[in-house]
Design a protein around this motif. Sequence first.
Motif, PDB file in Angstrom:
ATOM      1  N   LEU A1375       0.829  -1.209   0.000  1.00 58.90           N
ATOM      2  CA  LEU A1375       0.000   0.000   0.000  1.00 58.90           C
ATOM      3  C   LEU A1375       0.868   1.266   0.000  1.00 58.90           C
ATOM      4  O   LEU A1375       1.779   1.412   0.818  1.00 58.90           O
ATOM      5  CB  LEU A1375      -0.880  -0.021   1.262  1.00 58.90           C
ATOM      6  CG  LEU A1375      -1.839   1.145   1.445  1.00 58.90           C
ATOM      7  CD1 LEU A1375      -2.859   1.147   0.340  1.00 58.90           C
ATOM      8  CD2 LEU A1375      -2.560   1.027   2.782  1.00 58.90           C
ATOM      9  N   LYS A1376       0.609   2.145  -0.959  1.00 53.61           N
ATOM     10  CA  LYS A1376       1.283   3.460  -1.051  1.00 53.61           C
ATOM     11  C   LYS A1376       2.784   3.350  -1.263  1.00 53.61           C
ATOM     12  O   LYS A1376       3.493   4.338  -1.041  1.00 53.61           O
ATOM     13  CB  LYS A1376       1.035   4.296   0.221  1.00 53.61           C
ATOM     14  CG  LYS A1376      -0.420   4.611   0.503  1.00 53.61           C
ATOM     15  CD  LYS A1376      -0.534   5.531   1.710  1.00 53.61           C
ATOM     16  CE  LYS A1376      -1.954   5.692   2.169  1.00 53.61           C
ATOM     17  NZ  LYS A1376      -2.083   6.437   3.391  1.00 53.61           N
ATOM     18  N   THR A1377       3.296   2.132  -1.620  1.00 53.65           N
ATOM     19  CA  THR A1377       4.760   2.049  -1.780  1.00 53.65           C
ATOM     20  C   THR A1377       5.183   2.450  -3.176  1.00 53.65           C
ATOM     21  O   THR A1377       6.381   2.600  -3.438  1.00 53.65           O
ATOM     22  CB  THR A1377       5.251   0.616  -1.527  1.00 53.65           C
ATOM     23  OG1 THR A1377       4.527  -0.262  -2.393  1.00 53.65           O
ATOM     24  CG2 THR A1377       5.037   0.211  -0.085  1.00 53.65           C
ATOM     25  N   ASN A1378       4.211   2.617  -4.104  1.00 54.63           N
ATOM     26  CA  ASN A1378       4.531   2.962  -5.497  1.00 54.63           C
ATOM     27  C   ASN A1378       5.512   1.976  -6.114  1.00 54.63           C
ATOM     28  O   ASN A1378       6.381   2.352  -6.893  1.00 54.63           O
ATOM     29  CB  ASN A1378       5.109   4.386  -5.582  1.00 54.63           C
ATOM     30  CG  ASN A1378       4.122   5.408  -5.062  1.00 54.63           C
ATOM     31  OD1 ASN A1378       2.983   5.437  -5.505  1.00 54.63           O
ATOM     32  ND2 ASN A1378       4.526   6.223  -4.094  1.00 54.63           N
ATOM     33  N   ASN A1379       5.366   0.711  -5.753  1.00 55.36           N
ATOM     34  CA  ASN A1379       6.276  -0.324  -6.258  1.00 55.36           C
ATOM     35  C   ASN A1379       5.792  -0.762  -7.645  1.00 55.36           C
ATOM     36  O   ASN A1379       4.809  -1.475  -7.787  1.00 55.36           O
ATOM     37  CB  ASN A1379       6.262  -1.498  -5.277  1.00 55.36           C
ATOM     38  CG  ASN A1379       7.238  -2.573  -5.655  1.00 55.36           C
ATOM     39  OD1 ASN A1379       7.425  -2.862  -6.834  1.00 55.36           O
ATOM     40  ND2 ASN A1379       7.860  -3.172  -4.659  1.00 55.36           N
ATOM     41  N   ARG A1380       6.521  -0.351  -8.690  1.00 57.73           N
ATOM     42  CA  ARG A1380       6.039  -0.589 -10.063  1.00 57.73           C
ATOM     43  C   ARG A1380       6.009  -2.073 -10.402  1.00 57.73           C
ATOM     44  O   ARG A1380       5.085  -2.546 -11.064  1.00 57.73           O
ATOM     45  CB  ARG A1380       6.944   0.111 -11.072  1.00 57.73           C
ATOM     46  CG  ARG A1380       6.955   1.604 -10.925  1.00 57.73           C
ATOM     47  CD  ARG A1380       6.077   2.272 -11.958  1.00 57.73           C
ATOM     48  NE  ARG A1380       5.835   3.654 -11.535  1.00 57.73           N
ATOM     49  CZ  ARG A1380       4.717   4.302 -11.762  1.00 57.73           C
ATOM     50  NH1 ARG A1380       3.727   3.701 -12.384  1.00 57.73           N
ATOM     51  NH2 ARG A1380       4.570   5.542 -11.374  1.00 57.73           N
ATOM     52  N   SER A1381       7.030  -2.808  -9.975  1.00 58.91           N
ATOM     53  CA  SER A1381       7.106  -4.200 -10.438  1.00 58.91           C
ATOM     54  C   SER A1381       5.914  -5.000  -9.940  1.00 58.91           C
ATOM     55  O   SER A1381       5.320  -5.786 -10.681  1.00 58.91           O
ATOM     56  CB  SER A1381       8.409  -4.833  -9.970  1.00 58.91           C
ATOM     57  OG  SER A1381       8.530  -4.681  -8.578  1.00 58.91           O
ATOM     58  N   ILE A1382       5.547  -4.798  -8.684  1.00 63.05           N
ATOM     59  CA  ILE A1382       4.377  -5.517  -8.168  1.00 63.05           C
ATOM     60  C   ILE A1382       3.126  -5.021  -8.892  1.00 63.05           C
ATOM     61  O   ILE A1382       2.250  -5.806  -9.267  1.00 63.05           O
ATOM     62  CB  ILE A1382       4.235  -5.283  -6.657  1.00 63.05           C
ATOM     63  CG1 ILE A1382       5.474  -5.753  -5.908  1.00 63.05           C
ATOM     64  CG2 ILE A1382       2.976  -5.966  -6.121  1.00 63.05           C
ATOM     65  CD1 ILE A1382       5.594  -7.244  -5.785  1.00 63.05           C
ATOM     66  N   ALA A1383       3.055  -3.691  -9.125  1.00 61.08           N
ATOM     67  CA  ALA A1383       1.861  -3.138  -9.757  1.00 61.08           C
ATOM     68  C   ALA A1383       1.668  -3.742 -11.146  1.00 61.08           C
ATOM     69  O   ALA A1383       0.533  -3.954 -11.573  1.00 61.08           O
ATOM     70  CB  ALA A1383       1.983  -1.620  -9.839  1.00 61.08           C
ATOM     71  N   ASP A1384       2.768  -4.016 -11.821  1.00 59.22           N
ATOM     72  CA  ASP A1384       2.623  -4.570 -13.178  1.00 59.22           C
ATOM     73  C   ASP A1384       2.011  -5.968 -13.142  1.00 59.22           C
ATOM     74  O   ASP A1384       1.358  -6.383 -14.105  1.00 59.22           O
ATOM     75  CB  ASP A1384       3.980  -4.584 -13.897  1.00 59.22           C
ATOM     76  CG  ASP A1384       4.392  -3.174 -14.282  1.00 59.22           C
ATOM     77  OD1 ASP A1384       3.488  -2.303 -14.313  1.00 59.22           O
ATOM     78  OD2 ASP A1384       5.591  -2.921 -14.519  1.00 59.22           O
ATOM     79  N   TRP A1385       2.240  -6.735 -12.090  1.00 63.24           N
ATOM     80  CA  TRP A1385       1.583  -8.037 -11.978  1.00 63.24           C
ATOM     81  C   TRP A1385       0.071  -7.874 -12.024  1.00 63.24           C
ATOM     82  O   TRP A1385      -0.651  -8.779 -12.416  1.00 63.24           O
ATOM     83  CB  TRP A1385       1.912  -8.692 -10.621  1.00 63.24           C
ATOM     84  CG  TRP A1385       3.301  -9.156 -10.484  1.00 63.24           C
ATOM     85  CD1 TRP A1385       4.272  -9.156 -11.433  1.00 63.24           C
ATOM     86  CD2 TRP A1385       3.883  -9.719  -9.297  1.00 63.24           C
ATOM     87  NE1 TRP A1385       5.441  -9.664 -10.917  1.00 63.24           N
ATOM     88  CE2 TRP A1385       5.230 -10.016  -9.612  1.00 63.24           C
ATOM     89  CE3 TRP A1385       3.410  -9.983  -8.022  1.00 63.24           C
ATOM     90  CZ2 TRP A1385       6.105 -10.588  -8.675  1.00 63.24           C
ATOM     91  CZ3 TRP A1385       4.260 -10.545  -7.105  1.00 63.24           C
ATOM     92  CH2 TRP A1385       5.605 -10.839  -7.424  1.00 63.24           C
ATOM     93  N   LEU A1386      -0.382  -6.691 -11.514  1.00 61.74           N
ATOM     94  CA  LEU A1386      -1.821  -6.523 -11.326  1.00 61.74           C
ATOM     95  C   LEU A1386      -2.483  -5.837 -12.518  1.00 61.74           C
ATOM     96  O   LEU A1386      -3.658  -5.495 -12.445  1.00 61.74           O
ATOM     97  CB  LEU A1386      -2.065  -5.696 -10.054  1.00 61.74           C
ATOM     98  CG  LEU A1386      -1.604  -6.379  -8.776  1.00 61.74           C
ATOM     99  CD1 LEU A1386      -1.458  -5.393  -7.652  1.00 61.74           C
ATOM    100  CD2 LEU A1386      -2.607  -7.454  -8.383  1.00 61.74           C
TER     101      LEU A1386
END
Length: 1914
Positions: A1375-1386
């Motif tokens: 949450l709120k970490t702005n982690n792109r790599s994880i976001a791309d999974w989603l």
Amino acid sequence: MSNFYEERATMIAAGDLQEFVPFGRDHCKHHPNALNLQLRQLQPASELWSSDGAAGLVGSLQEVTIHEKQKESWQLRKGGSEIGEVDYDEELYVAGNMVIWSKGSKSQALAVYKAFTVDSPVQQALWCDFIISQDKSEKAYSTAEVEKCMCVLQSSCINVHSTEGKDYIASLPFQVANVWPTKYGLLFERSSSSHELPPGPPREPLPTMFSMLHPLDEITPLVCKSGSLFGSSRVQYVVDHAIKIVFLNTDPSIVMTYDTAQNLHSVWVLRRVKAEEENAVLKFSEQGGTPQNAAPSSSLTAHLRSLSKGDSPMASPFQNYSSIHSQSRSASSPSLHSRSPSVSNMAALSRAHSPALGVHSFTGVQRFSLSGHNQSPRRHSISHSPESNSNSSLLAPETEPIVPELCIDHLWTEAITNTREKNSQASKVFITSDLCGQKFLCFLVESQLQLRCVKFQESNDKTQLIFGAVTNIQAKDAAPVEKIDTMLVLESSGNLVLYTGVVRVGKVFIPGLPAPSLTMSNPMPRPSTPLDNISSPMPLNKLLGSLDEVVLLSPVPELRDSSKLHDSLYNEDCTFQQLGTYIHSIRDPVRNRVTLELSNGSMVRISLPEIATSELVQTCLQAIKFILPKEIAVQVLVKWYSVHSAPGGPSYHSEWNLFVTCLMNLMGYNTDRLAWTRNFDFEGSLSPVIAPKKARPSETGSDDDWEYLLNSDYHQKVESHLLNRSLCLSPLAASQMKDEDLSQNLSLDSSALLFPHIPAVFFVLHLVYEELKLNTLMGEGICSLVDLLIQLARDLKLEPYLDHYYRDYPTLVRTTGQVCTIDQGQPGFMHHPPFFTSEPPSIYQWVSSCLKGEGTPPYPYLPGICERSRLVVLSIALYILGDESSVSDESSHYLSRITPAPPKSQAEQEENRFSFSHSTSVSSLAEKFVVWMASVGFTLRDLETLPFGIALPIRDAIYHCREQPAADWPEAVCLLIGRQDLSKQACEGNLPKGKSVLSSDVPSGTEAEEEDDGMNDMNQEVMSLIWNEDLRVQDVRRLLQSAHPVRVNVVQYPELSDHEFIEEKENRLLQLCQRTMALPVGRGMFTLFSYHPVPTEPLPIPKLNLTGRAPPRNTTVDLNSGNIDVPPNMTSWASFHNGVAAGLKIAPASQIDSAWIVYNKPKHAELANEYAGFLMALGLNGHLTKLATLNIHDYLTKGHEMTSIGLLLGVSAAKLGTMDMSITRLLSIHIPALLPPTSTELDVPHNVQVAAVVGIGLVYQGTAHRHTAEVLLAEIGRPPGPEMEYCTDRESYSLAAGLALGMVCLGHGSNLIGMSDLNVPEQLYQYMVGGHRRFQAGMHREKHKSPSYQIKEGDTINVDVTCPGATLALAMIYLKTNNRSIADWLRAPDTMYLLDFVKPEFLLLRTLARCLILWDDILPDSKWVDNNVPQIIRENSISLSEIELPCSEDLNLETLSQAHVYIIAGACLSLGFRFAGSENLSAFNCLHKFAKDFMTYLSAPNASVTGPYNLETCLSVVLLSLAMVMAGSGNLKVLQLCRFLHMKTGGEMNYGFHLAHHMALGILFLGGGRYSLSTSNSSIAALLCALYPHFPAHSTDNRYHLQALRHLYVLAAEPRLLVPVDVDTDTPCYALVEVTYKGTRWYEQTKEELMAPTLLPELHLLKQIKVKGPRYWELLIDLSKGTQHLKSILSKDGVLYVKLRAGQLSYKEDPMGWQSLLAQTVANRNSEARAFKKQEILDLFSSVLYECVTQETPEMLPAYIAMDQAVRRLGRREMSETSELWQIKLVLEFFSSRSHQERMQNCPKRGLFMNSEFLPVVKCSIDNTLDQWLQAGGDVCVHAYLSGQPCEEAQLGMLACFLVYHSVPAPQHLPSVGLEGSTSFAELLFRFKQLKMPVRALLRLAPLLLGNPQPMVM
């Protein structure tokens, strides 16, 4: 007249005699108790309720046997109250099993405060204060909070009841002989039982004294420390039975003991044990840790502990106590130093077995043997005897020794006298101080009829007490009278005598009780004068009942003649003597009241007169007392007291005259000869004849009486009487006093007591006079004091002082007066003290010099007496001279402290009070000054009594501070600067949370239909301010109520049969009920935290009404008629939600306890679901932590599924993020995965498991606890199990595990410490997209190994089950970490092939999760929302409005359109999270557009492609997002959407959608507009649980999401409503608030104006909040220093006190600002002109008023008016005193002073404090008046004054005004300049420079001084 004094002073009259009966006795009679019967047996029945109480009681008491009288006892003490100095008594009465505590005062009758009844007879009752603080060091005692308690001692236990209402019971391990209250707690004396005295040789004695510091602490033995003969001190337990405590005092903390063996009293100081003494007592012997060394201590401990378990003390296991009395015991016996050395050692040894306090430590007493012998063989033999093992259990290691808490240090023992009797124990001990503050410890030895008084004082360093010599006073009884620093002594002869210290003051005369020596000396009653009745009170008939009884009782024959009866009552000589009553003892002293016990058993309470009643006399006495040596001071005070308190003493107004006479007599004056004192009228109304008669035992009289009579005013009055003239009586002349006597000089008697000290006394009285000038209320006193000072100054030939008084009071100081000569030889006797100055110190003069910037000598002051002078001097030094050190230094160089010749330590402690500390933020000098003023206790009332010139600088500083005070100033400062709004805020802040100002008190008896919708406790007042233009609140209430039947409107078509029609109606009702059952969740949101329950009534839960009414006949439609099928358990969850909604009304600040929660439990089983919800709600608002563990267990064992769910979730929410172990255990029982693999399978219902899993998430929220995370990770993919045990509703369990995992690792992102091997993100990804199941390394391997027998999953992951939980877990972890790599999974899949693999619903969750991770990328516009949709969908998705469907082979349109709407909904929901509670306009517009779009899609022709269900879901999600953004704001557009959806029933609208819509409505009006949502991590987690976007299909559906979780939104709600409350009317009002946002990456620092009451933005975004505006005082809350202050305001209903400025109306009364005072003054100026005679006064006042209002200084009005009056009075030449002129002069000097000018340059904006035109006018008119006077003959007068000749009487007033105003120096200063011979003005200027005389004054004097009398041209 002097001898008349001596006569009068023989006796002291006691005031108001009252009969005394302990109040408790009467109360016991009526108390329903066994005691009632006892009392009845004691008294003859006839008298029990006899109507005439007094006689009856006396009679009945005489019949009570002595034995019975022992049973009752009582004690009195001074009642203390926080409110003010109310002087009342408190009584504690004990009889039988009862204790009665009552209070009462002069003005208020006694009333029972508390009554206690216990099981066994009360042995003792006492008051005691216990200290609560944890830190038990000596320091903590000054500051710690104290619990005031009352203790009741019974034989086996002690009950303690505190005033707060707590009560404790402590059992006692031994028989208690006595209990004493100490500064630290209780002290017990163990009663010695016979078998312990003396202890046998092998035993060591047990301690005899124990302490208990708090009822919950252990009882521990007392230690004593005594110096031995060789100077080394030793520490031991107190074991000697011979030592008894006779007295214990708390301040100073000392104990007095009596040694029955040696018949000596000793004094000890009682204190905390120091660490080294603790060790000394507990340490094991150094000679080796053999077991027997350990034995004693542990056996003592065991003994005490076993006793407390109820063993009898007789069977104490002390066989193994080894006697360790070494041979050298005698040397160290602490009692030895009190014995004379001649006592042989044998004497000591003979008592060695009961050592006199020679207490050996219980552990290894060995080291006390100073001779260093080895252990005696005797001891060895004993320790190895078989006996010693008989109690081996005692050596068990776990009995750790009891650590002693208190220690007594030896201070003093009385000297050994030869005539020491046995049993000379003190029966009464008290501490008294004499009139000069010297303290005495007095103890009464009854056997010798002696009162022994020991003087003691603190050493200079305040660490110890030093005892002095003993004085013996013969006495039968005694009691202290603390209020007047004296004590009453009853002599053996029966006389009552008053002593102060050891100085005898005089006999006490009690009207109605004769002095015992008198007999019937005068059988003939003297004729009664009418004045008799006034002077003598009539207590006799009070005591003796009615008159007839007197006739019967009296043995005096004459009294039978009833004509004389009346007189005899007044004749004091005929009294009880014949009845044989005399005073038998004195008891219960409180302040100045004391009870006398008479020999006939009755009691009388008398009060002794105070030392002085008028403030002036008190101040003068204090000053004199301060300056004289102690011995002389005591004599002066004794003399004064006996004069003042003589029988028939002075009335109030003549007290001063009496004081002057007394003082001058003591100085050696003959006051009879002095003209101005001779005419004093002492008696006021009383005739002078009676007073001396009363006091005089003999009846003979003397010539002096006659003289006195002739000279009295009374005689003159009679002489001038008409009757006198008509009878032609010739006036009698006094023989000696002829007028010519007065002219001859009187001389002083140099042998008088005060003669040597006259200058010192004169000087301190002068300082008192200067002090009184600073108090405008003491004007009368000053005039009286001046007379005395003038006389003294004249006789001491102090010209400067006389001149000073003349300038102050020109009319009082005559140039001629009677001078008493002091013989030339005599002044040698007088010593002029070192502080005496020849120039009179003048406070006005000192301030004036400071304002002019001239150097000044320090101002002398008396510590503790001239406090005002001190304050004024220091404040001028600080504020005008700008010297900041003046207040922070201990000794200021602006003050010279006056000390009597011997230096006093008392003065230092005065000084310490004023040390000033900077606790608060202070920027400017004015602020520092104001904060200092408040810290020394200066208040507005003090300011109002200062003269206006002196007060001006202080008011100026206050005015400076008032505009912009700091928010953190203490309450006192805010009050001082006139900001009650701030002070009230400060004091509210310190109050415990309770009902706030705004809580609405709705009377419970409103109309019935109003009663039950559960929304009538809302605060209407505030809501009507927030939404004042429409009735939206009523509308919401209508939409959310579920307690009334719904309308079932069905049209009966002709083809429908009646039966079918009924079924039709019931089916329609069933549809409507889907909506009704969904309402309570929304209602809970609307009424959140709005109610404070009454602890005596259960919480009203509105019933859930599922019936309907069918129009037109309003017939009832019911579902239970059996015509249609109704799902079973349909209402169970609805009533659960209903219970939650009711419980959430309770505000977190309410006072609730465990008992109340249990008390709410319903009687009927069908209400159990509501109670389950109620429990959950209590958890959410934090009250469930008060529920006892026992009750929690009780509820869980019932096995009721709902109760378990509510309880588990509630308890977890209450313990959010605490990792509380006990709750973890509670939850683990319900989760198979958390139980050990071998444990028995518990049959836990599935929903309870889900609740427990979420509970684990809540309790471990944000902790990243590894084990928990591991288990939860495995549980997301929990297989269905071989026996299908986990197959139902698996989705909700998996989701719960995912949510819980997300909470545990909330926001930790990639920093999950120590979890890298778990591969949390990878595992979650796999759960989300599917794939092969990994082999679990968990504990439950064997369960996972075997596949299910019915569900074919194989070893792949069932994504349909695990995906939602895993997705949300990822969202929360990152949450709120702005982690792109994880976001791309989603990301949503962007090819058709992949899209087919994902449920469209899951795309909503993925989009939401992705946006929550990329928190900072969320933008509030529709373009951003659309960008979340992958290109393939955007290009090919149908627009729903088209009619034609495009046909395409490889694209599945259904999938595409569903994916499209769900992705949009997910993006909208993330927007709702991002801007929750912010009311962000662009977010609102964007979401509103999408909501409208979805509404149109629903009615579009091809909606069926997407599916109405999907569209409804998305619409609900968007609506919830919209409500989140606008949370608490009650936005109308959103309300309209909700209202529209409320009306839609039937079709696709199922229970879940209604639930969503009404939750949106509830969030919109969260807490009635008082609450909003927060965007903290914890809140987002809670909202994800509550708003999970899959809604239940019907009311019992928990398959995908547990319904109870919908209520977790509470954890995200925070109070953010700011309500301004007008401090004067206490009502909410409107105020303008300016909010400053901190700058962020999206916007600069900005300001926004809001009209409060308003919801604030989230506090972390703000920099400051400011109440602004022309109407209210400014108020700044600075959030850069921390948000704590504002948070506490918001949590207390957001009450922010504001204060209207002068002349303004509130926004409600005057919305446009056209009615304020200023607007009016401009409009109609002349309407009231006719009220004033003179136009000019009206003009002046109206302009002054205008000025004061515009400048916000209404407090200056009195100063303006006073100045105007003074100028007019001067113009009329009527100035009788010059103080007002002084004030005007000071005002002018202040405005021209340098410091003020500088301040004006620094802040020119700030308006002048006083009208700039007003001052010059005042100045001119004074100048003109004085110049006219000079020209009209005043110059002659001035010349005469300067050359020292007398001037005419009429001109004296104006002359003084001239001298003061122009600061003309006194004539004795002029010769030094040389008056004559100056020729030019320049020369004059030069000569007068050193006298600091202003030039304008010189201009006026020049003509006189230069010798050319024509005035210079002005």
